[in-house]
Design an enzyme around this catalytic site. Sequence first.
Site, PDB file in Angstrom:
ATOM      1  N   ASP A  94       0.870  -1.180   0.000  1.00 39.67           N
ATOM      2  CA  ASP A  94       0.000   0.000   0.000  1.00 39.67           C
ATOM      3  C   ASP A  94       0.909   1.234   0.000  1.00 39.67           C
ATOM      4  O   ASP A  94       1.783   1.355   0.860  1.00 39.67           O
ATOM      5  CB  ASP A  94      -0.904  -0.009   1.244  1.00 39.67           C
ATOM      6  CG  ASP A  94      -2.277   0.631   1.001  1.00 39.67           C
ATOM      7  OD1 ASP A  94      -3.298  -0.005   1.322  1.00 39.67           O
ATOM      8  OD2 ASP A  94      -2.292   1.763   0.468  1.00 39.67           O
ATOM      9  N   ASP A 202      -2.933   4.886  -2.337  1.00 39.56           N
ATOM     10  CA  ASP A 202      -3.963   5.488  -1.504  1.00 39.56           C
ATOM     11  C   ASP A 202      -4.329   6.889  -1.996  1.00 39.56           C
ATOM     12  O   ASP A 202      -3.442   7.712  -2.277  1.00 39.56           O
ATOM     13  CB  ASP A 202      -3.432   5.570  -0.071  1.00 39.56           C
ATOM     14  CG  ASP A 202      -4.511   5.898   0.939  1.00 39.56           C
ATOM     15  OD1 ASP A 202      -4.397   6.962   1.586  1.00 39.56           O
ATOM     16  OD2 ASP A 202      -5.462   5.111   1.051  1.00 39.56           O
ATOM     17  N   GLU A 265      -6.338   4.196  -5.899  1.00 33.58           N
ATOM     18  CA  GLU A 265      -7.622   4.443  -5.212  1.00 33.58           C
ATOM     19  C   GLU A 265      -8.004   5.887  -5.530  1.00 33.58           C
ATOM     20  O   GLU A 265      -7.226   6.799  -5.254  1.00 33.58           O
ATOM     21  CB  GLU A 265      -7.521   4.252  -3.704  1.00 33.58           C
ATOM     22  CG  GLU A 265      -8.857   4.416  -2.999  1.00 33.58           C
ATOM     23  CD  GLU A 265      -8.753   4.899  -1.563  1.00 33.58           C
ATOM     24  OE1 GLU A 265      -9.674   4.609  -0.789  1.00 33.58           O
ATOM     25  OE2 GLU A 265      -7.734   5.543  -1.220  1.00 33.58           O
ATOM     26  N   HIS A 338     -11.295  -2.371   3.391  1.00 29.32           N
ATOM     27  CA  HIS A 338     -11.207  -2.012   4.822  1.00 29.32           C
ATOM     28  C   HIS A 338     -11.944  -0.718   5.136  1.00 29.32           C
ATOM     29  O   HIS A 338     -12.007  -0.292   6.293  1.00 29.32           O
ATOM     30  CB  HIS A 338      -9.736  -1.860   5.210  1.00 29.32           C
ATOM     31  CG  HIS A 338      -9.073  -0.781   4.436  1.00 29.32           C
ATOM     32  ND1 HIS A 338      -8.856  -0.871   3.070  1.00 29.32           N
ATOM     33  CD2 HIS A 338      -8.651   0.437   4.801  1.00 29.32           C
ATOM     34  CE1 HIS A 338      -8.299   0.250   2.653  1.00 29.32           C
ATOM     35  NE2 HIS A 338      -8.174   1.073   3.676  1.00 29.32           N
ATOM     36  N   ASP A 339     -12.533  -0.076   4.093  1.00 26.69           N
ATOM     37  CA  ASP A 339     -13.295   1.173   4.286  1.00 26.69           C
ATOM     38  C   ASP A 339     -14.791   0.983   4.073  1.00 26.69           C
ATOM     39  O   ASP A 339     -15.556   1.946   4.199  1.00 26.69           O
ATOM     40  CB  ASP A 339     -12.817   2.244   3.282  1.00 26.69           C
ATOM     41  CG  ASP A 339     -11.407   2.727   3.559  1.00 26.69           C
ATOM     42  OD1 ASP A 339     -10.739   3.160   2.595  1.00 26.69           O
ATOM     43  OD2 ASP A 339     -10.962   2.654   4.714  1.00 26.69           O
TER      44      ASP A 339
HETATM   45  O1  TEU Z   1      -9.430   5.996   1.859  1.00 28.20           O
HETATM   46  C1  TEU Z   1      -9.851   7.134   1.219  1.00 28.20           C
HETATM   47  C2  TEU Z   1     -11.282   7.217   1.253  1.00 28.20           C
HETATM   48  O2  TEU Z   1     -11.890   7.529   0.307  1.00 28.20           O
HETATM   49  C3  TEU Z   1     -11.957   6.822   2.469  1.00 28.20           C
HETATM   50  O3  TEU Z   1     -11.300   7.173   3.560  1.00 28.20           O
HETATM   51  C4  TEU Z   1     -13.188   7.574   2.518  1.00 28.20           C
HETATM   52  O4  TEU Z   1     -12.887   8.908   2.537  1.00 28.20           O
HETATM   53  C5  TEU Z   1     -13.860   7.378   3.783  1.00 28.20           C
HETATM   54  O5  TEU Z   1     -14.043   6.073   4.067  1.00 28.20           O
HETATM   55  C6  TEU Z   1     -15.089   8.123   3.641  1.00 28.20           C
HETATM   56  O6  TEU Z   1     -15.929   7.364   2.891  1.00 28.20           O
HETATM   57  C7  TEU Z   1      -8.043   5.806   1.936  1.00 28.20           C
HETATM   58  C8  TEU Z   1      -7.805   4.569   2.767  1.00 28.20           C
HETATM   59  O7  TEU Z   1      -8.377   3.470   2.107  1.00 28.20           O
HETATM   60  C9  TEU Z   1      -8.437   4.817   4.109  1.00 28.20           C
HETATM   61  O8  TEU Z   1      -8.384   3.670   4.925  1.00 28.20           O
HETATM   62  C10 TEU Z   1      -7.693   5.960   4.780  1.00 28.20           C
HETATM   63  O9  TEU Z   1      -8.345   6.275   5.961  1.00 28.20           O
HETATM   64  C11 TEU Z   1      -7.676   7.183   3.864  1.00 28.20           C
HETATM   65  O10 TEU Z   1      -7.384   6.890   2.513  1.00 28.20           O
HETATM   66  C12 TEU Z   1      -6.578   8.124   4.311  1.00 28.20           C
HETATM   67  O11 TEU Z   1      -5.328   7.516   4.092  1.00 28.20           O
END
Ligand code: TEU
Length: 570
Positions: A94, A202, A265, A338-339
């Site tokens: 990542d 990311d 992403e 994971h989000d």
């Molecule tokens: O996620 C970016 C992102 O789009 C999500 O955080 C989203 O903003 C959030 O869930 C609201 O829907 C990436 C990573 O996948 C996430 O785990 C991190 O928290 C974020 O970036 C910051 O690095």
Amino acid sequence: MDITGAVYQIYPRSFADSNGDGIGDLGGILAHLDHLQALGVDVLWLSPIYCSPQDDNGYDISDYQDIDPAFGTLEQFDELLAAVHGRGMKLVMDLVVNHTSDEHPWFVESRSSPDSPKRDWYWWRRPRPGMAAGAAGAEPTNWASAFSGPAWELDEASGEYYLHLFSPKQPDLNWENPQVRQAVYAMMGWWLDRGVDGFRMDVINMISKDVGPDGHLHDGRPVEGSPYGDGSASYICGPRIHEFLQEMHQEVFAHRDGQLLTVGEMPGVTVEEAVLFTDPARAEVDMVFQFEHVDLDHGPGGKFDPRPLRLTDVKASLGRWQEGLEEVGWNSLYWNNHDQPRVVSRFGDDSPAHRVASATCLATLLHLHRGTPYVYQGEELGMTNAPFDSIQDFRDIESVNHYRHAVAAGADAETVLAGLRWTGRDNARTPVQWTSGPNAGFTTGTPWIAVNPNHDVVNAEAARADPDSVFHHYRRLIELRHTEPVVALGDFTMLVPHHEQVYAFTRRLGDVELLVVCNVSGDDVRADLPGGWADAELLIGNRPDVVVPGEEGLLRPWEARVHRRTCGNQ
Ligand code: TEU
Ligand code: CA
């Protein structure tokens, strides 16, 4: 990049704990490679394992070239990488370079003084003209952070603010500064030299900010009911994003052989932009993670204000991405990460009666689309959302901050909690359920977040022993992708787009054609599908293949079927 493979995402903190401290680690991954090999996945993507204060569970990195002691050591990482390669799989890291941790030496140096040679490695700005530092509204722009509150943090010492689109412990890097870019490229090269097979990048479409020649950053669109505005127009797919990604490709990947994988992403990315990002001729990234289908059930109040989802909306979105990237570009396919909350609870039915059928139905639907499928840890077991009772049960900074801000602004606590239970990221972060035993076999210690109590039924041990389990259905889908080229490469044609319960489409490559029919509902339904498939071979189905006389063509709840035929010059 090998586009015929399937990728498995590991969230190390919640995968498997090998030393009893309740936190998953590299030893735990090493101990479960059999499970991943048996599933048949080709690539493993590890969420961040680098040194980090863990303010956002590792997406806040303080040393890019070392492993956080909670996860292990560089030596252990090399051992894991060798073991993964030894089993014919690849490993993707990542890459979190839109921001660093505020404890990273770069930021510590940058913050040390306005004259620091690294001051311009981040975004520092004086208070809004005419406003005193620290006063409400004195932030340089009105942008909101993704984790609630303003996107600017005041540094008392210098009286200046620094930008953080996520938490204050995640200051944004200034990619306008070529020194920053070169430092990132060198770090990426260091990992590729160590043998990793690529990167998941990311929020990579946020690295270019729309900044004026005088350094001016524009306010964002005001947001009703919030003191902060939406600054996304200034940093989603900014003015130099393609230049930066092409430079990165040139500097880091172009001179390297071997099948390296890059996936960006990209919140807010459009089909049109994705064609530019993933067109091989432009040498930017292999594919992107777009968010449209996982934002469809977000209500007017945002992600924690869920609204009912219509299947036709899902079909319209995924269908447009299939069509838009058919000629040029390439799609990533995912329901979970994971989000995102668990898909079987969100779009399926996680009740005991329908959990397996709906999980395998949604899996079949997704994996037969054109693109690279991503399986998130536990998805192959049909893991569900977790029963969070109170705010104390949550760990995720986004959820905890949202609760605090919303309740402080007068929202009803129970209503806010209901939103977190539905869409909170912690639903994806409960420990992987390996057995029905204590702590689901995740740890011999106290897990950092509670194990889902349904691990007595939902666990890898039981799934591996049951040929009709969600695990074996994912194994068969991935096997099909390896054996039937039409699955990875065939053209996609949506059928019955207006049907609110049936998701059906065909795939075609040469004279091989597949018909995919999925009943994405808990009812018996019938769909008028094209003729000529009656005696077609059933390649994969998620229910016993028995046709009740007079019920031909009837689809049972959550039934998914994939038929194959060869059609001469039809
Ligand atoms: O996620 C970016 C992102 O789009 C999500 O955080 C989203 O903003 C959030 O869930 C609201 O829907 C990436 C990573 O996948 C996430 O785990 C991190 O928290 C974020 O970036 C910051 O690095
Ligand atoms: Ca551990």
